[in-house]
Design a protein around this motif. Structure first.
Motif, PDB file in Angstrom:
ATOM      1  N   ALA A 149       0.843  -1.198   0.000  1.00 33.34           N
ATOM      2  CA  ALA A 149       0.000   0.000   0.000  1.00 33.34           C
ATOM      3  C   ALA A 149       0.878   1.248   0.000  1.00 33.34           C
ATOM      4  O   ALA A 149       1.969   1.235   0.569  1.00 33.34           O
ATOM      5  CB  ALA A 149      -0.905  -0.005   1.224  1.00 33.34           C
ATOM      6  N   PRO A 150       0.425   2.328  -0.625  1.00 35.33           N
ATOM      7  CA  PRO A 150       1.212   3.566  -0.629  1.00 35.33           C
ATOM      8  C   PRO A 150       1.610   4.036   0.776  1.00 35.33           C
ATOM      9  O   PRO A 150       2.662   4.637   0.943  1.00 35.33           O
ATOM     10  CB  PRO A 150       0.293   4.577  -1.321  1.00 35.33           C
ATOM     11  N   SER A 151       0.816   3.726   1.775  1.00 34.79           N
ATOM     12  CA  SER A 151       1.146   4.112   3.148  1.00 34.79           C
ATOM     13  C   SER A 151       2.293   3.270   3.714  1.00 34.79           C
ATOM     14  O   SER A 151       2.892   3.642   4.716  1.00 34.79           O
ATOM     15  CB  SER A 151      -0.076   3.936   4.055  1.00 34.79           C
ATOM     16  N   GLY A 152       2.582   2.125   3.072  1.00 35.73           N
ATOM     17  CA  GLY A 152       3.618   1.218   3.558  1.00 35.73           C
ATOM     18  C   GLY A 152       3.164   0.329   4.703  1.00 35.73           C
ATOM     19  O   GLY A 152       3.925  -0.501   5.190  1.00 35.73           O
ATOM     20  N   ARG A 153       1.923   0.462   5.107  1.00 31.84           N
ATOM     21  CA  ARG A 153       1.438  -0.275   6.280  1.00 31.84           C
ATOM     22  C   ARG A 153       0.959  -1.690   5.954  1.00 31.84           C
ATOM     23  O   ARG A 153       1.041  -2.575   6.800  1.00 31.84           O
ATOM     24  CB  ARG A 153       0.311   0.515   6.939  1.00 31.84           C
ATOM     25  N   TYR A 154       0.421  -1.906   4.764  1.00 32.92           N
ATOM     26  CA  TYR A 154      -0.129  -3.214   4.398  1.00 32.92           C
ATOM     27  C   TYR A 154       0.518  -3.712   3.113  1.00 32.92           C
ATOM     28  O   TYR A 154       0.971  -2.920   2.294  1.00 32.92           O
ATOM     29  CB  TYR A 154      -1.645  -3.133   4.208  1.00 32.92           C
ATOM     30  N   ALA A 155       0.524  -5.028   2.964  1.00 31.56           N
ATOM     31  CA  ALA A 155       1.083  -5.642   1.752  1.00 31.56           C
ATOM     32  C   ALA A 155       0.278  -6.871   1.380  1.00 31.56           C
ATOM     33  O   ALA A 155      -0.319  -7.534   2.243  1.00 31.56           O
ATOM     34  CB  ALA A 155       2.540  -6.042   1.977  1.00 31.56           C
ATOM     35  N   ILE A 156       0.282  -7.164   0.101  1.00 29.33           N
ATOM     36  CA  ILE A 156      -0.298  -8.405  -0.428  1.00 29.33           C
ATOM     37  C   ILE A 156       0.837  -9.133  -1.120  1.00 29.33           C
ATOM     38  O   ILE A 156       1.573  -8.536  -1.910  1.00 29.33           O
ATOM     39  CB  ILE A 156      -1.411  -8.136  -1.453  1.00 29.33           C
ATOM     40  N   VAL A 157       0.974 -10.421  -0.818  1.00 26.88           N
ATOM     41  CA  VAL A 157       1.979 -11.252  -1.480  1.00 26.88           C
ATOM     42  C   VAL A 157       1.260 -12.442  -2.093  1.00 26.88           C
ATOM     43  O   VAL A 157       0.476 -13.116  -1.428  1.00 26.88           O
ATOM     44  CB  VAL A 157       3.055 -11.756  -0.490  1.00 26.88           C
ATOM     45  N   MET A 158       1.520 -12.689  -3.377  1.00 25.30           N
ATOM     46  CA  MET A 158       0.982 -13.871  -4.051  1.00 25.30           C
ATOM     47  C   MET A 158       2.148 -14.803  -4.302  1.00 25.30           C
ATOM     48  O   MET A 158       3.192 -14.393  -4.806  1.00 25.30           O
ATOM     49  CB  MET A 158       0.337 -13.468  -5.371  1.00 25.30           C
ATOM     50  N   GLN A 210      -2.444 -16.319  -1.287  1.00 23.83           N
ATOM     51  CA  GLN A 210      -2.394 -14.862  -1.154  1.00 23.83           C
ATOM     52  C   GLN A 210      -2.308 -14.532   0.329  1.00 23.83           C
ATOM     53  O   GLN A 210      -3.125 -14.995   1.114  1.00 23.83           O
ATOM     54  CB  GLN A 210      -3.663 -14.262  -1.749  1.00 23.83           C
ATOM     55  N   THR A 211      -1.308 -13.758   0.702  1.00 24.88           N
ATOM     56  CA  THR A 211      -1.132 -13.353   2.093  1.00 24.88           C
ATOM     57  C   THR A 211      -1.280 -11.845   2.197  1.00 24.88           C
ATOM     58  O   THR A 211      -0.727 -11.106   1.384  1.00 24.88           O
ATOM     59  CB  THR A 211       0.258 -13.768   2.614  1.00 24.88           C
ATOM     60  N   VAL A 212      -2.019 -11.414   3.194  1.00 27.72           N
ATOM     61  CA  VAL A 212      -2.117  -9.996   3.532  1.00 27.72           C
ATOM     62  C   VAL A 212      -1.351  -9.813   4.832  1.00 27.72           C
ATOM     63  O   VAL A 212      -1.557 -10.558   5.790  1.00 27.72           O
ATOM     64  CB  VAL A 212      -3.580  -9.544   3.690  1.00 27.72           C
ATOM     65  N   ALA A 213      -0.441  -8.847   4.846  1.00 24.64           N
ATOM     66  CA  ALA A 213       0.389  -8.606   6.023  1.00 24.64           C
ATOM     67  C   ALA A 213       0.311  -7.133   6.412  1.00 24.64           C
ATOM     68  O   ALA A 213       0.026  -6.268   5.581  1.00 24.64           O
ATOM     69  CB  ALA A 213       1.841  -8.993   5.738  1.00 24.64           C
ATOM     70  N   GLU A 214       0.583  -6.886   7.682  1.00 28.24           N
ATOM     71  CA  GLU A 214       0.600  -5.524   8.206  1.00 28.24           C
ATOM     72  C   GLU A 214       1.958  -5.255   8.823  1.00 28.24           C
ATOM     73  O   GLU A 214       2.532  -6.122   9.485  1.00 28.24           O
ATOM     74  CB  GLU A 214      -0.474  -5.345   9.282  1.00 28.24           C
ATOM     75  N   GLY A 228       8.530  -2.285  13.338  1.00 26.65           N
ATOM     76  CA  GLY A 228       9.440  -2.518  12.223  1.00 26.65           C
ATOM     77  C   GLY A 228       9.303  -3.901  11.617  1.00 26.65           C
ATOM     78  O   GLY A 228      10.152  -4.309  10.829  1.00 26.65           O
ATOM     79  N   GLU A 229       8.239  -4.634  11.950  1.00 24.24           N
ATOM     80  CA  GLU A 229       8.111  -6.026  11.485  1.00 24.24           C
ATOM     81  C   GLU A 229       6.818  -6.241  10.708  1.00 24.24           C
ATOM     82  O   GLU A 229       5.803  -5.600  10.974  1.00 24.24           O
ATOM     83  CB  GLU A 229       8.115  -6.972  12.692  1.00 24.24           C
ATOM     84  N   TRP A 230       6.887  -7.181   9.756  1.00 25.82           N
ATOM     85  CA  TRP A 230       5.697  -7.607   9.037  1.00 25.82           C
ATOM     86  C   TRP A 230       5.012  -8.710   9.829  1.00 25.82           C
ATOM     87  O   TRP A 230       5.665  -9.632  10.319  1.00 25.82           O
ATOM     88  CB  TRP A 230       6.047  -8.130   7.652  1.00 25.82           C
ATOM     89  N   VAL A 231       3.684  -8.622   9.930  1.00 24.72           N
ATOM     90  CA  VAL A 231       2.883  -9.608  10.641  1.00 24.72           C
ATOM     91  C   VAL A 231       1.776 -10.073   9.710  1.00 24.72           C
ATOM     92  O   VAL A 231       1.068  -9.242   9.117  1.00 24.72           O
ATOM     93  CB  VAL A 231       2.260  -8.986  11.917  1.00 24.72           C
ATOM     94  N   GLY A 232       1.617 -11.394   9.560  1.00 30.80           N
ATOM     95  CA  GLY A 232       0.568 -11.927   8.709  1.00 30.80           C
ATOM     96  C   GLY A 232      -0.807 -11.675   9.293  1.00 30.80           C
ATOM     97  O   GLY A 232      -1.029 -11.872  10.484  1.00 30.80           O
ATOM     98  N   MET A 233      -1.735 -11.222   8.447  1.00 28.80           N
ATOM     99  CA  MET A 233      -3.113 -10.985   8.884  1.00 28.80           C
ATOM    100  C   MET A 233      -4.035 -12.102   8.419  1.00 28.80           C
ATOM    101  O   MET A 233      -4.880 -12.562   9.160  1.00 28.80           O
ATOM    102  CB  MET A 233      -3.632  -9.653   8.332  1.00 28.80           C
ATOM    103  N   MET A 234      -3.889 -12.512   7.148  1.00 34.89           N
ATOM    104  CA  MET A 234      -4.705 -13.574   6.582  1.00 34.89           C
ATOM    105  C   MET A 234      -3.973 -14.176   5.400  1.00 34.89           C
ATOM    106  O   MET A 234      -3.135 -13.534   4.775  1.00 34.89           O
ATOM    107  CB  MET A 234      -6.085 -13.059   6.179  1.00 34.89           C
ATOM    108  N   SER A 235      -4.301 -15.415   5.136  1.00 37.25           N
ATOM    109  CA  SER A 235      -3.647 -16.135   4.052  1.00 37.25           C
ATOM    110  C   SER A 235      -4.643 -17.137   3.485  1.00 37.25           C
ATOM    111  O   SER A 235      -5.443 -17.706   4.222  1.00 37.25           O
ATOM    112  CB  SER A 235      -2.408 -16.848   4.591  1.00 37.25           C
ATOM    113  N   GLY A 236      -4.604 -17.328   2.175  1.00 33.73           N
ATOM    114  CA  GLY A 236      -5.499 -18.310   1.566  1.00 33.73           C
ATOM    115  C   GLY A 236      -5.695 -18.066   0.090  1.00 33.73           C
ATOM    116  O   GLY A 236      -4.833 -17.496  -0.582  1.00 33.73           O
TER     117      GLY A 236
END
Length: 147
Positions: free
Chosen positions: A29-38, A51-55, A59-67
């Motif tokens: 995301a432009p804010s740098g707060r969220y990411a999607i990884v395929m 597909q994983t959504v992370a926040e 200073g660390e990435w944390v997984g929010m959901m995956s599937g």
């Protein structure tokens, strides 16, 4: 090869061994707060997409959901409309796709025939109930032969 923060790649892999997972797209995301990884896991007819959504927390990435890939993603006060071709791989000669998102064109790398682009929107007062418009592929860019 898709460039990705090694920590974000690790979060996206979860319990999938590194040698069995391959990142095919990432959108932050432009804010740098969220990411999607395929990514893909496995090979051939046993290959699956994840597909994983992370926040980013501190200073660390944390997984929010995956599937299974989704058509709209909700993450905090952000929304994303992903565009990926996980059901229809592109021919090997396609290196990039050009995606049209709200009037702007974006070049997106193709990895092993697949790509990921996400149209991000951050909710604001008065505009917190609408999803971003769906992006679309407008053309492909072939691999350029050397020589």
């Amino acid at each position: 090869m898709i460039e990705i923060d090694p920590e974000l790649a690790r979060v996206a892999r979860g319990d999938i061994p590194e040698e069995h997972a391959h990142v095919i797209g990432v959108s932050i995301a432009p804010s740098g707060r969220y990411a999607i990884v395929m990514l893909t896991a496995g090979r051939g007819s046993g290959m699956e997409f994840d597909q994983t959504v992370a926040e980013r927390v501190g200073g660390e990435w944390v997984g929010m959901m995956s599937g299974t890939p989704s058509s709209v993603i909700y993450a905090g006060d952000h929304r994303a409309a992903p565009l990926c071709n996980y059901m229809d791989p592109l021919p090997p000669e396609v290196e990039r796709v050009v995606v049209l998102d709200r009037g702007d064109e974006h070049e997106v790398p193709v990895e092993r025939g697949y790509f990921l682009y996400a149209a991000w929107k951050q909710d604001t007062p008065g505009n917190d109930r609408t999803d971003p418009p769906s992006p679309e592929v407008v053309r492909t860019i072939p691999t350029t032969a050397l020589g």
